[in-house]
Design an enzyme around this catalytic site. Structure first.
Site, PDB file in Angstrom:
ATOM      1  N   LYS A 248     -52.107  76.813  29.538  1.00 17.49           N
ATOM      2  CA  LYS A 248     -51.251  76.649  30.728  1.00 17.49           C
ATOM      3  C   LYS A 248     -51.824  77.450  31.896  1.00 17.49           C
ATOM      4  CE  LYS A 248     -47.129  76.266  27.826  1.00 17.49           C
ATOM      5  NZ  LYS A 248     -46.681  74.887  27.762  1.00 17.49           N
TER       6      LYS A 248
ATOM      7  N   ASP B 265     -41.722  86.338  27.503  1.00 13.43           N
ATOM      8  CA  ASP B 265     -42.454  85.108  27.252  1.00 13.43           C
ATOM      9  C   ASP B 265     -42.979  84.629  28.608  1.00 13.43           C
ATOM     10  OD1 ASP B 265     -43.274  82.520  26.973  1.00 13.43           O
ATOM     11  OD2 ASP B 265     -41.438  81.776  26.025  1.00 13.43           O
TER      12      ASP B 265
ATOM     13  N   GLN C  39     -44.973  80.311  31.059  1.00  8.99           N
ATOM     14  CA  GLN C  39     -44.868  79.552  32.310  1.00  8.99           C
ATOM     15  C   GLN C  39     -45.152  80.419  33.531  1.00  8.99           C
ATOM     16  OE1 GLN C  39     -44.589  76.338  32.662  1.00  8.99           O
ATOM     17  NE2 GLN C  39     -44.262  75.927  30.507  1.00  8.99           N
TER      18      GLN C  39
ATOM     19  N   CYS D 255     -38.674  71.276  24.489  1.00  9.35           N
ATOM     20  CA  CYS D 255     -38.566  72.361  23.499  1.00  9.35           C
ATOM     21  C   CYS D 255     -37.531  73.389  23.913  1.00  9.35           C
ATOM     22  CB  CYS D 255     -39.915  73.037  23.262  1.00  9.35           C
ATOM     23  SG  CYS D 255     -41.112  71.953  22.518  1.00  9.35           S
TER      24      CYS D 255
ATOM     25  N   HIS E  70     -37.353  78.790  25.393  1.00 11.10           N
ATOM     26  CA  HIS E  70     -38.137  77.769  24.695  1.00 11.10           C
ATOM     27  C   HIS E  70     -37.934  77.993  23.195  1.00 11.10           C
ATOM     28  CE1 HIS E  70     -41.913  75.910  23.179  1.00 11.10           C
ATOM     29  NE2 HIS E  70     -41.982  75.276  24.335  1.00 11.10           N
TER      30      HIS E  70
HETATM   31  C1  LIG Z   1     -41.628  79.089  28.243  1.00  8.72           C
HETATM   32  C2  LIG Z   1     -42.551  78.722  27.128  1.00  8.72           C
HETATM   33  N1  LIG Z   1     -42.693  79.558  26.102  1.00  8.72           N
HETATM   34  C3  LIG Z   1     -43.510  79.287  25.087  1.00  8.72           C
HETATM   35  C4  LIG Z   1     -44.208  78.115  25.039  1.00  8.72           C
HETATM   36  C5  LIG Z   1     -45.070  77.846  23.852  1.00  8.72           C
HETATM   37  O1  LIG Z   1     -46.418  77.749  24.228  1.00  8.72           O
HETATM   38  P1  LIG Z   1     -47.491  77.241  23.193  1.00  8.72           P
HETATM   39  O2  LIG Z   1     -47.008  75.925  22.675  1.00  8.72           O
HETATM   40  O3  LIG Z   1     -48.738  77.126  24.006  1.00  8.72           O
HETATM   41  O4  LIG Z   1     -47.595  78.268  22.126  1.00  8.72           O
HETATM   42  C6  LIG Z   1     -44.075  77.194  26.062  1.00  8.72           C
HETATM   43  C7  LIG Z   1     -44.767  75.900  26.013  1.00  8.72           C
HETATM   44  O5  LIG Z   1     -44.380  74.949  26.634  1.00  8.72           O
HETATM   45  C8  LIG Z   1     -43.233  77.516  27.143  1.00  8.72           C
HETATM   46  O6  LIG Z   1     -43.075  76.678  28.162  1.00  8.72           O
END
Ligand SMILES: Cc1ncc(COP(=O)(O)O)c(C=O)c1O
Length: 423
Positions: free
Chosen positions: A243, A217, A220, A381, A140
């Site tokens: 999430k 990370d 998800q 993203c 992401h």
């Molecule tokens: C794999 C992953 N990492 C990081 C994020 C970033 O999360 P946030 O926008 O809640 O900080 C997302 C959000 O869609 C994501 O899917």
């Protein structure tokens, strides 16, 4: 003893699965009763954010109605109540991910802020010109850009481990890219664009063989599987509350205590200090050293309520239900002519990304909305993933504990009807 514990866990899991009732769960989520364009809502945009159970909503209303004041600073009753709830949420999260201590749970705004915190604090202190940071091609943007920014600031180099056409990390290539210059490995646990679940234990073992810390990370992964940071042995784990059936505006950085102790603060301000004079400042202990300013108090409390709710349902039961949904949806999707699934990793979470021969993903999204179906269309993203698969965007249906096979049928019928329209 171990066997007995295992047996006990298996019994608990089967008990949780036996009592798993999707209808009962759906009744806990008020928004699922909404009609969209006069149709029952079919909410399949859970990877972007998921809906909130009444228990989470109530916890926030309760706090603001009866218990709210600023945390940590006051001796008055409301401040004590607020602080107890706030710190209670920290303990619940510690238990939920099996961290060793509450000191390892840092509240941030979300996964994005957590990665930025590690990049700017750990990274600036430990990563120098010519050093390497290793990520994967399925990250992401929030696990790419903070490292690029660090590279700009320090002269470090970003290395990217490639993926194959199934959307899986090519592990041998990943290993080849670890060098004596690698100072950080930062990898997505489960990809939001593809659903791929990475072999994180192997990744961590490989990196640790060379004393390289690993950030996972988990934005998800965490709503879909049991996360045990001590069993994983990751150095940092990041996720967002929204999430995980909790509120937006709060997320968590888990870090091993020794690493966090050695890291400089990320932001300065109230709460992260012990003593301030104009000559110098003494920083607070963990976890407060990284929590400058008034936190998102109600959101943290709401996240605590989400953890209670998840524990009641049981993450293993949720995972089993979602695995069934994914298998069903994948089987249905494969039968639709002109539909191509993007991301067919052997290890996959509850995400179905796809493109249609003749319909742009944005049109898919708009037309499905007319049927009350919420999916996401775009680059998610993860623009490099789109480039790799040579698509401008994908349509993405992502499942949560409250979704049903009937909803997947509605989605598939919707897709078929729009293929007919576009001929
Ligand atoms: C794999 C992953 N990492 C990081 C994020 C970033 O999360 P946030 O926008 O809640 O900080 C997302 C959000 O869609 C994501 O899917």
């Amino acid at each position: 003893m171990l066997v007995m514990n295992k047996q006990h866990n298996t019994n608990q899991t089967s008990k949780a699965m036996a009592s798993f009732s999707v209808e009962k769960i759906r009744a806990d989520f008020p928004i699922l009763a909404e009609k969209i364009r006069n149709k029952p809502l079919v909410y399949l945009d859970n990877a972007a954010t998921c809906q909130k159970p009444q228990a989470v909503i109530d916890s926030i209303v309760q706090l603001y109605s009866h218990d709210y004041a600023n945390v940590h600073r006051g001796v008055h009753t409301l401040s004590v109540r607020s602080t107890d709830k706030f710190e209670g949420a920290r303990s619940k999260i510690k238990e939920f991910i099996n961290a060793a201590s509450e000191k390892e749970i840092i509240f941030v705004r979300g996964a994005t802020e957590a990665v930025n915190l590690v990049a700017q604090s750990y990274g600036k202190a430990n990563i120098k010109h010519g050093d390497e940071i290793l990520i994967t091609a399925m990250e992401h943007h929030s696990n790419i850009v903070p490292w690029q920014m660090l590279c700009e600031q320090t002269g470090a180099v970003l290395k990217v481990a490639p993926i194959n056409t199934q959307g899986e990390l090519i592990f041998s290539e990943f290993e080849n890219l670890i060098s004596d210059k690698t100072r950080m490995v930062s990898v997505v646990h489960m990809s939001n664009a593809l659903g791929t679940v990475n072999p994180v234990k192997n990744i961590i073992a490989s990196a640790h063989d060379r004393n390289i810390p690993v950030l996972l990370d988990g934005a998800q992964a965490i709503p879909h599987m049991k996360i045990d940071v001590r069993d994983l042995d990751c150095d940092f784990y990041v996720f967002s509350g929204h999430k995980l059936y909790g509120p937006s505006g709060v997320g968590v950085l888990y870090g091993k205590q020794g690493l966090l102790e050695a890291m400089p603060p990320y932001q300065g301000g109230g709460d992260m200090i012990r003593k301030v004079t104009f000559a110098e400042t003494e920083y607070n202990t963990l976890p407060y050293k990284f929590e400058a300013g008034t936190p998102s108090i109600a959101d943290v409390v709401g996240l605590g309520a989400a953890i209670d709710y998840l524990n009641e349902i049981g993450i293993e039961a949720i995972a089993a239900h979602e695995a069934e949904l994914l298998t069903y949806a994948t089987g249905q999707a494969r039968q639709i002519k002109g539909l191509k699934i993007i991301g067919e990793a052997a290890e996959k979470g509850a995400i179905l990304s796809f493109v249609l021969d003749k319909v742009h993903p944005h049109d898919i999204g708009t037309m499905l909305d007319n049927l009350g179906i919420a999916i996401r269309a775009g680059h998610h993203c993860a623009m490099p993933v789109m480039d790799f698969f040579k698509v401008p965007a994908t349509a993405r249906a992502s499942f949560a504990m409250y979704n049903t096979k009937q909803e997947i049928d509605v989605l598939m019928e919707g897709i078929k009807s729009l293929i007919e329209v576009f001929g």
